[in-house]
Write an enzyme that holds these catalytic residues in place. Sequence first.
Site, mmCIF file in Angstrom:
data_model
loop_
_atom_site.group_PDB
_atom_site.id
_atom_site.type_symbol
_atom_site.label_atom_id
_atom_site.label_comp_id
_atom_site.label_asym_id
_atom_site.label_seq_id
_atom_site.Cartn_x
_atom_site.Cartn_y
_atom_site.Cartn_z
ATOM 1 N N CYS A 98 2.720 -3.011 -0.417
ATOM 2 C CA CYS A 98 3.380 -2.191 -1.435
ATOM 3 C C CYS A 98 3.424 -0.715 -0.990
ATOM 4 O O CYS A 98 4.126 -0.399 -0.037
ATOM 5 C CB CYS A 98 2.734 -2.391 -2.798
ATOM 6 S SG CYS A 98 3.755 -1.790 -4.172
ATOM 7 N N HIS A 124 3.652 -8.160 -3.354
ATOM 8 C CA HIS A 124 2.204 -8.341 -3.452
ATOM 9 C C HIS A 124 1.851 -9.779 -3.084
ATOM 10 O O HIS A 124 1.974 -10.681 -3.924
ATOM 11 C CB HIS A 124 1.723 -8.026 -4.873
ATOM 12 C CG HIS A 124 1.735 -6.577 -5.184
ATOM 13 N ND1 HIS A 124 0.673 -5.744 -4.910
ATOM 14 C CD2 HIS A 124 2.709 -5.787 -5.717
ATOM 15 C CE1 HIS A 124 0.980 -4.504 -5.274
ATOM 16 N NE2 HIS A 124 2.205 -4.504 -5.764
ATOM 17 N N GLU A 148 -0.990 -11.063 -2.823
ATOM 18 C CA GLU A 148 -2.121 -11.509 -3.635
ATOM 19 C C GLU A 148 -1.687 -11.978 -5.019
ATOM 20 O O GLU A 148 -2.476 -12.583 -5.745
ATOM 21 C CB GLU A 148 -3.167 -10.385 -3.755
ATOM 22 C CG GLU A 148 -2.805 -9.242 -4.675
ATOM 23 C CD GLU A 148 -1.871 -8.187 -4.092
ATOM 24 O OE1 GLU A 148 -1.669 -7.158 -4.759
ATOM 25 O OE2 GLU A 148 -1.344 -8.401 -2.974
#
Length: 198
Positions: A78, A177, A179
């Site tokens: 990001c 992202h 994650e």
Amino acid sequence: MIAVIDYKAGNLTSVMKALHAVGADALATSDPSVVMQAEKLVLPGVGHFSATAFLEERGLKKAIEERVAAGIPFLGICVGLQWLFEGSTEAPDTAGFKAFPGRCERFGDGLKVPHVGWNSIQVKESRLLQGVASGDFVYFTHSYRAPVIHDTVAVTEYDLPFTAAVERDNVVGVQFHPEKSGSVGLRILANFVRLQGC
């Protein structure tokens, strides 16, 4: 050991949890001496580009430069990806890492920002994105976009195309992202964990 760099702007808890889920030995740190000992580096990021000034103020940027020059793998997420470019119009006086040419710019007038949600990506051949197919969806949340350049390995669109992932030698970055991107994101993080330096 993977050093996940804490500069008070990262989504540290989620990134650490995801790295541990794919078997990584990961440690969050703001200590340049720990960065210098790491085998891989991750720079997460949520928020304003100006937060990256912390990296220079604390000696982390110099440590990152030395480790990247030594060939160890580096992943920006990001704002961490945006930092890999020359800078951002979000904080014109804060320099980026300058690993890639160009500056990040805010999405155009008339678009809802931040750009939040799942977008499909178009993928080129990439070590980081091995096993990820064009059309796979990943999760974005951001107001600034990186330009599409020669080293772009994944593109998505929000009005105009922009870089979703970039890769050159041992330096890689993703605007989305991983994650928060389910099995696709975990695959990308697992690829990074297995990535060899150069």
